[in-house]
Structures are given as C-alpha cells and as structure tokens.
Design an enzyme around this catalytic site. Structure first.
Site, PDB file in Angstrom:
ATOM      1  N   ASP A  27       1.202  -0.916   0.463  1.00 15.11           N
ATOM      2  CA  ASP A  27       0.780  -0.067   0.036  1.00 15.11           C
ATOM      3  C   ASP A  27       0.480   1.308   0.101  1.00 15.11           C
ATOM      4  OD1 ASP A  27      -2.392   1.610   0.645  1.00 15.11           O
ATOM      5  OD2 ASP A  27      -1.719   1.608   2.703  1.00 15.11           O
ATOM      6  N   ASP A  29       0.451   5.251   0.398  1.00 15.38           N
ATOM      7  CA  ASP A  29      -0.164   6.626   1.034  1.00 15.38           C
ATOM      8  C   ASP A  29       0.188   5.155   2.854  1.00 15.38           C
ATOM      9  OD1 ASP A  29       0.021   9.292   1.448  1.00 15.38           O
ATOM     10  OD2 ASP A  29      -1.515   8.883   2.791  1.00 15.38           O
ATOM     11  N   ASP A 249      -1.340   0.065   6.177  1.00 15.70           N
ATOM     12  CA  ASP A 249      -1.196   0.691   7.082  1.00 15.70           C
ATOM     13  C   ASP A 249      -2.937   0.927   7.583  1.00 15.70           C
ATOM     14  OD1 ASP A 249      -2.190   2.445   5.178  1.00 15.70           O
ATOM     15  OD2 ASP A 249      -1.865   4.229   6.736  1.00 15.70           O
TER      16      ASP A 249
HETATM   17  N1  PLP Z   1      -8.001   7.744  -2.138  1.00 14.64           N
HETATM   18  C1  PLP Z   1      -6.610   9.387  -2.143  1.00 14.64           C
HETATM   19  C2  PLP Z   1      -8.156  10.202  -3.195  1.00 14.64           C
HETATM   20  C3  PLP Z   1      -6.146   9.607  -1.846  1.00 14.64           C
HETATM   21  O1  PLP Z   1      -5.794  10.603  -1.722  1.00 14.64           O
HETATM   22  C4  PLP Z   1      -5.591   8.629  -0.970  1.00 14.64           C
HETATM   23  C5  PLP Z   1      -4.396   8.768  -0.127  1.00 14.64           C
HETATM   24  O2  PLP Z   1      -3.334   9.924  -0.177  1.00 14.64           O
HETATM   25  C6  PLP Z   1      -5.785   6.804  -0.661  1.00 14.64           C
HETATM   26  C7  PLP Z   1      -7.415   6.482  -1.137  1.00 14.64           C
HETATM   27  C8  PLP Z   1      -5.655   6.118  -0.196  1.00 14.64           C
HETATM   28  O3  PLP Z   1      -4.127   5.240  -0.722  1.00 14.64           O
HETATM   29  P1  PLP Z   1      -3.695   4.375  -0.372  1.00 14.64           P
HETATM   30  O4  PLP Z   1      -4.741   2.944  -0.650  1.00 14.64           O
HETATM   31  O5  PLP Z   1      -2.096   4.499  -1.287  1.00 14.64           O
HETATM   32  O6  PLP Z   1      -3.151   4.485   1.133  1.00 14.64           O
HETATM   33 CA    CA Z   2      -2.723   3.758   2.698  1.00 13.76          CA
END
Ligand code: PLP
Ligand code: CA
Length: 310
Positions: A27, A29, A249
């Site tokens: 993953d 973020d 996370d």
């Molecule tokens: N959706 C959007 C629009 C986001 O900006 C983010 C994180 O920045 C996420 C979902 C979650 O992303 P991830 O699955 O990488 O944690």
């Molecule tokens: Ca994430």
C-alpha cells in the site's frame, strides 16, 4: 480462519517471512510516504528488498494519480525503479474492469479525476463527466431534460473534487435509463483521507454512497478490500499467495484484502491504524473481525532493515 495473534515482525521470524516471500505488495500512503514526505528508511528498505530479488508491487486505493505518476513519485522519493506494470491503482484497475465488462464502443459517465480519465483513455474507453459540471438548466427539474449520451453503459465513481448535485443527478439519469445494463462501479470505499495533525477530508466512499443511495443499488468496488485488485496483480505476474506479503496501514482495506486472498499480512503503524485497534478485533472473539487482524506488525517498514543485511 481461526483466532489470530498479531505479532511484532522482528528477528528470526522476520528473516523467515522475508525468505519465504517472493512478492511484496505495498500500500502506498501511510506505508511508503505520508503525502509528499517519504517514511524515513522506507526507500532504503525497498531498495534492499529489490536487491534481494523480491518482486515489489504497489496497490493503492487512490484513484487520483495515473500509473505513470506513481512511477515518477517512487523515483522522486528515492524508491527502487518501478515500471507502470508494477502499479495497481484503483484508477488503473477500474479501467481494466470496465475494459472487460463493457461491450466495445460503450462509454462511461465518470465522477472522477483527470488521472481516472487518463487511465480510461489508455484502455480505449470513451468517457464524459470529469471536471466541473455546467448546470444544465436553472433548476434540477429542468436538468432531466438535457440530452444523455447514447453510448454510456457505465457510471464510474472515483475521487472527484468537483463532485456536485448536478453530477449526482446525471449519474442517476444514466443508471435509470440503462437499468441493469448500465454498470455502477466505484474505485474504493475509503471513508476519510487523513491529513497531517489529525485533520481529514471525506474519501471516495462518501461519493460512492451518494450514487448508491440515489440509484438504490450497490456498486462493484475494484479497490481494496475487494480481491479484484489482487486478481489484477495475479493476472500480470505469477504470484503464489503463500509466498506473497501484503504490507498496509489500514485494517479494513489492506489487511482484510490480504487475509481474504491468503497472503501473509503485515501492518505498519506509520499510517492510520494504532495497535489498540488490532487488539480490539483480536480480543473481540468475533469471527467476522478476525479478517481484520494482521499476521504481523512493525512500527515502520524501516524496522526490517536490520534483517535485510548489507
Ligand atoms: N484515495 C485518495 C483520493 C487518496 O488521496 C488516498 C491517499 O492519499 C487514498 C485513497 C488512500 O491511498 P492508499 O490506498 O495508498 O493508502
Ligand atoms: Ca494507506
């Protein structure tokens, strides 16, 4: 499965888990970075995993960036080089889903970002709707008289900064016109996006819910925790679930998908989840909540550096 106990991944257990893994799904973020700042030591950790011959793939629910933009962000933050085919974003996976589900020439009405539009274009799906909506008339009752595109056979909902009542009306019109022949697809259901200092903004799940409520039907979700995203990875690379680690996370997306797909799951505490939440699920004795319990946790993926050697 039965009750799990989530253990800190360190020492011999960490060596064994990494030795057994040939693919790691990350993953993004909250794991590799927070916003624009890399998690300290994360790039070095992935560099060593790549040097050890591990296949690294990226699975993100964020529909706001193209695969090319992820490749560039990984490069900019010092991660090992990735190719677009290693990136499984909800925008790319949504485009893949519609490519297989729509008849040739059919178009999508899209509540989403320019990146989502670009991923649709990359697989040849005509689309309309992105960007701010012009009001089709002075009052909502007049809007339903505006012409509809005859080619639209799907409504796709992603992260849309320009989401509006006018767009919601238009989405409903396409869904009512097509009935079951008009697909309803959402990129993901994340309810909130965390910002620095405890702040948050509404996630794509809020927008998907609005369309589902209007149409009184359930969307097909391509992102985590749906296994469709893992199936996209497995369609591209020969991955053995028993030799694959999902690192995330978030319990209700990353960890749930990993557990459902038979992967080894690793929670990192650099993102939205605190260890107390894991204990809450674990100690609840509730079978349905065991899927939210990861096999392992680390404070940060940089904690794996010592077992990755020179
Ligand atoms: N959706 C959007 C629009 C986001 O900006 C983010 C994180 O920045 C996420 C979902 C979650 O992303 P991830 O699955 O990488 O944690
Ligand atoms: Ca994430």
């Amino acid at each position: 499965g039965g009750p799990r106990r989530c253990r800190r991944l360190e020492g011999e257990a960490a060596r064994a888990v990494l030795a057994n893994a040939d693919t790691l799904l990350f993953d993004c973020d909250g794991v590799l970075w927070r916003g624009e700042a890399a998690v300290s030591g994360a790039a070095e950790t992935l560099g060593k995993l790549a040097a050890a011959g591990k296949r690294l793939c990226y699975v993100t629910n964020n529909s706001g960036r193209t695969r090319a933009a992820y490749v560039e962000k990984l490069r900019r933050l010092g991660f090992p080089p990735a190719e677009p085919r290693h990136i499984f974003s909800s925008a790319f996976c949504a485009a893949r889903y519609l490519r297989q589900a729509l008849p040739p020439g059919a178009a999508a009405y899209v509540l989403g970002s320019p990146a989502l539009a670009a991923e649709l274009e990359a697989v040849g799906i005509p689309h309309l709707g992105t960007g701010p909506a012009a009001l089709p008339g002075p009052a909502p009752a007049d809007w339903v008289k505006a012409p509809l595109d005859p080619a639209v056979r799907a409504v796709l909902v992603g992260f849309d900064e320009h989401f509006s009542y006018a767009k919601l009306c238009q989405a409903l019109r396409y869904l009512l016109r097509g009935g079951p022949d008009c697909l309803l697809v959402g990129t993901n259901r994340d309810h909130r996006l965390p910002l620095e200092g405890g702040a948050g903004i509404p996630g794509t799940g809020c927008l998907v819910k609005a369309v589902e409520t209007a149409a009184q039907r359930e969307a097909f979700i391509v992102g985590k925790p749906n296994r469709f995203m893992f199936d996209c990875v497995a369609g591209e690379f020969p991955v053995d679930p028993a030799r694959t680690v999902m690192v995330g996370d978030r319990l209700d997306t990353d960890i749930l998908m990993g557990n459902d797909c038979g992967l080894t799951t690793l929670l990192t505490l650099t993102g939205v989840t605190a260890l107390d939440e894991v204990r809450g699920h674990q100690d609840s004795g509730c079978p349905a909540r065991q899927g939210l319990v990861p096999h392992y946790y680390v404070d940060s993926i940089a904690d794996l550096l010592p077992v990755l050697g020179e």
